[in-house]
Design a protein around this motif. Sequence first.
Motif, mmCIF file in Angstrom:
data_model
loop_
_atom_site.group_PDB
_atom_site.id
_atom_site.type_symbol
_atom_site.label_atom_id
_atom_site.label_comp_id
_atom_site.label_asym_id
_atom_site.label_seq_id
_atom_site.Cartn_x
_atom_site.Cartn_y
_atom_site.Cartn_z
ATOM 1 N N ALA A 61 0.832 -1.207 0.000
ATOM 2 C CA ALA A 61 0.000 0.000 0.000
ATOM 3 C C ALA A 61 0.865 1.256 0.000
ATOM 4 C CB ALA A 61 -0.928 -0.007 1.216
ATOM 5 N N ILE A 62 1.956 1.218 0.748
ATOM 6 C CA ILE A 62 2.860 2.368 0.797
ATOM 7 C C ILE A 62 3.525 2.576 -0.561
ATOM 8 C CG2 ILE A 62 5.034 3.215 1.772
ATOM 9 C CD1 ILE A 62 4.186 1.983 4.436
ATOM 10 N N VAL A 63 3.977 1.474 -1.183
ATOM 11 C CA VAL A 63 4.605 1.571 -2.507
ATOM 12 C C VAL A 63 3.638 2.188 -3.512
ATOM 13 C CG1 VAL A 63 5.488 0.246 -4.460
ATOM 14 C CG2 VAL A 63 6.201 -0.337 -2.144
ATOM 15 N N ALA A 64 2.419 1.657 -3.571
ATOM 16 C CA ALA A 64 1.418 2.189 -4.498
ATOM 17 C C ALA A 64 1.069 3.624 -4.144
ATOM 18 C CB ALA A 64 0.166 1.318 -4.475
ATOM 19 N N GLY A 65 0.926 3.899 -2.846
ATOM 20 C CA GLY A 65 0.560 5.241 -2.405
ATOM 21 C C GLY A 65 1.585 6.287 -2.786
ATOM 22 N N LEU A 66 2.867 5.930 -2.731
ATOM 23 C CA LEU A 66 3.920 6.871 -3.100
ATOM 24 C C LEU A 66 3.844 7.227 -4.584
ATOM 25 C CD1 LEU A 66 6.921 5.381 -1.080
ATOM 26 C CD2 LEU A 66 5.677 7.479 -0.591
ATOM 27 N N LEU A 106 -6.941 1.935 3.679
ATOM 28 C CA LEU A 106 -7.974 2.854 4.167
ATOM 29 C C LEU A 106 -7.356 4.152 4.661
ATOM 30 C CD1 LEU A 106 -10.968 3.288 4.847
ATOM 31 C CD2 LEU A 106 -10.522 2.248 7.089
ATOM 32 N N GLY A 107 -6.245 4.043 5.394
ATOM 33 C CA GLY A 107 -5.575 5.234 5.912
ATOM 34 C C GLY A 107 -5.040 6.121 4.806
ATOM 35 N N ILE A 108 -4.417 5.510 3.804
ATOM 36 C CA ILE A 108 -3.846 6.282 2.695
ATOM 37 C C ILE A 108 -4.940 6.952 1.874
ATOM 38 C CG2 ILE A 108 -2.567 6.071 0.528
ATOM 39 C CD1 ILE A 108 -0.923 3.844 1.890
ATOM 40 N N GLU A 135 4.558 14.450 0.669
ATOM 41 C CA GLU A 135 3.742 13.374 0.100
ATOM 42 C C GLU A 135 4.124 12.036 0.734
ATOM 43 O OE1 GLU A 135 1.398 13.505 -2.256
ATOM 44 O OE2 GLU A 135 1.568 15.567 -2.974
ATOM 45 N N ASN A 136 5.423 11.757 0.779
ATOM 46 C CA ASN A 136 5.896 10.494 1.343
ATOM 47 C C ASN A 136 5.566 10.384 2.824
ATOM 48 O OD1 ASN A 136 6.928 9.936 -1.163
ATOM 49 N ND2 ASN A 136 9.048 10.395 -0.638
ATOM 50 N N ALA A 137 5.767 11.482 3.553
ATOM 51 C CA ALA A 137 5.484 11.475 4.987
ATOM 52 C C ALA A 137 3.996 11.263 5.246
ATOM 53 C CB ALA A 137 5.957 12.788 5.617
ATOM 54 N N ALA A 138 3.146 11.881 4.422
ATOM 55 C CA ALA A 138 1.695 11.743 4.583
ATOM 56 C C ALA A 138 1.252 10.302 4.355
ATOM 57 C CB ALA A 138 0.975 12.675 3.616
ATOM 58 N N VAL A 139 1.806 9.661 3.325
ATOM 59 C CA VAL A 139 1.453 8.273 3.020
ATOM 60 C C VAL A 139 1.860 7.349 4.160
ATOM 61 C CG1 VAL A 139 2.008 6.304 1.530
ATOM 62 C CG2 VAL A 139 1.469 8.520 0.524
ATOM 63 N N SER A 140 3.124 7.440 4.590
ATOM 64 C CA SER A 140 3.626 6.537 5.627
ATOM 65 C C SER A 140 2.943 6.772 6.969
ATOM 66 C CB SER A 140 5.143 6.708 5.780
ATOM 67 O OG SER A 140 5.796 6.371 4.578
ATOM 68 N N THR A 141 2.735 8.045 7.308
ATOM 69 C CA THR A 141 2.131 8.365 8.600
ATOM 70 C C THR A 141 0.677 7.905 8.672
ATOM 71 O OG1 THR A 141 3.559 10.315 8.817
ATOM 72 C CG2 THR A 141 1.624 10.211 10.238
ATOM 73 N N SER A 142 -0.082 8.166 7.614
ATOM 74 C CA SER A 142 -1.488 7.755 7.624
ATOM 75 C C SER A 142 -1.610 6.236 7.656
ATOM 76 C CB SER A 142 -2.219 8.321 6.402
ATOM 77 O OG SER A 142 -1.596 7.908 5.195
ATOM 78 N N ALA A 143 -0.723 5.547 6.918
ATOM 79 C CA ALA A 143 -0.732 4.077 6.940
ATOM 80 C C ALA A 143 -0.438 3.567 8.346
ATOM 81 C CB ALA A 143 0.292 3.527 5.949
ATOM 82 N N TYR A 144 0.524 4.185 9.007
ATOM 83 C CA TYR A 144 0.865 3.730 10.357
ATOM 84 C C TYR A 144 -0.272 3.968 11.343
ATOM 85 C CZ TYR A 144 2.514 3.648 15.069
ATOM 86 O OH TYR A 144 2.603 3.386 16.410
ATOM 87 N N LEU A 145 -0.854 5.164 11.315
ATOM 88 C CA LEU A 145 -1.901 5.497 12.275
ATOM 89 C C LEU A 145 -3.091 4.546 12.185
ATOM 90 C CD1 LEU A 145 -1.886 9.413 12.073
ATOM 91 C CD2 LEU A 145 -0.995 7.966 13.915
#
Length: 375
Positions: free
Chosen positions: A173-178, A266-268, A291-301
């Motif tokens: 999801a992170i890879v695609a989200g980036l 869902l987070g991303i 952009e990268n920080a938003a993707v990773s942070t939302s995925a983690y939360l």
Amino acid sequence: MVMTSGKREQKLLVYIVALIVLIFGFALRYLWQKPSVFLPKNQNLTFVAIVKSEPKISKDRQVITIGDSKIYTSLFPKYQVGDRIKVEGRNNENGFIFNPQIKLVGHVSGVMYQVAAIRTKISDKVYAMLPEREATLVVGSVLGVDNISEDFRQELISTGTIHVVVVSGQNLAIVAGLFVGMAKFIGRRKSLLLACVAVFLYALLAGFNAPVLRAVLMVLASAIAVLFGREVNALWSLVLAALLIVFVWPAAILETSFQLTFAASLGIMTLGQKLQKIINHKSSIINLFWENAAVSTSAYLFTAPIIFWHFGRLTLIAPIANIFVAEAVFSIMFFGFLTAIFSLIFTPIAQVFAWFAYVPALYFVSAVQIFSSIG
């Protein structure tokens, strides 16, 4: 073009019907599906079996699924798909065989066995090129090979970064989200194409086992929906993709990888999309960083509750740790992927890419150590 109320109602009706069909289909399939092999319970057994799915890692043990039972054995020697093993041990009433005598008696050739052999070969080469922890990051994030030492594992769990080292739907999801996040820079079509290619190649290296295939389906459905549909449609697409996966693989709903995939996607798609719109700086570098920080942070939360449930540990420092390592994740996976590919073609070039991967990996390891000591 403005959608009329009639078209909206018709579209909503289609979603509702599809939802009902999938729910009933899941219920029926869950009731009907049974394991193909049943091992006697509460008995000492001796049998020969073929490892048909990638062994899972649970703390300091390998977990091998045979029919309706699970074998818990030591981490070494490592077993892989296609191995024919002779097992001697007691199968308890719950279908668990703890610490049995296992002997490797052969292999069954096949595509998945060949893929597993290639992954092992790449893993061995990466460990020869990089220090242990940095190599663990590369082979874990790119290949899904879990060789994490116990002390490093605890540091990763305490900082909420364990998901990076083990291939999961969250990583996909992170890879695609980036790549989806690059739509504003390179256009929707190119970003979607890159996301699809990256996810497919990533899944291929990870072994294309059932959890990875499920993650690919869900992540690509989400990426397409985000790029070409409204947010509400994207959420519906994610839910329908999840229900379709559960319909085909009912047991997936109980697997950590499936839960992480759904939560991260869902987070991303929700928080991540909103966070990406907050900053629109003149500098492309700052925008890309955000952009990268938003993707990773939302995925983690969104995955934090699942990580806590399965690993039993979560600290307040974890969200901050994830923000700090977010920029390193993509570089580790990118250069790690190139290292993996060229390790099979020309080792000297693979070594060069391994050095590039070492820099973000070293940063990641150092950040995890620092935040782990604070937490």
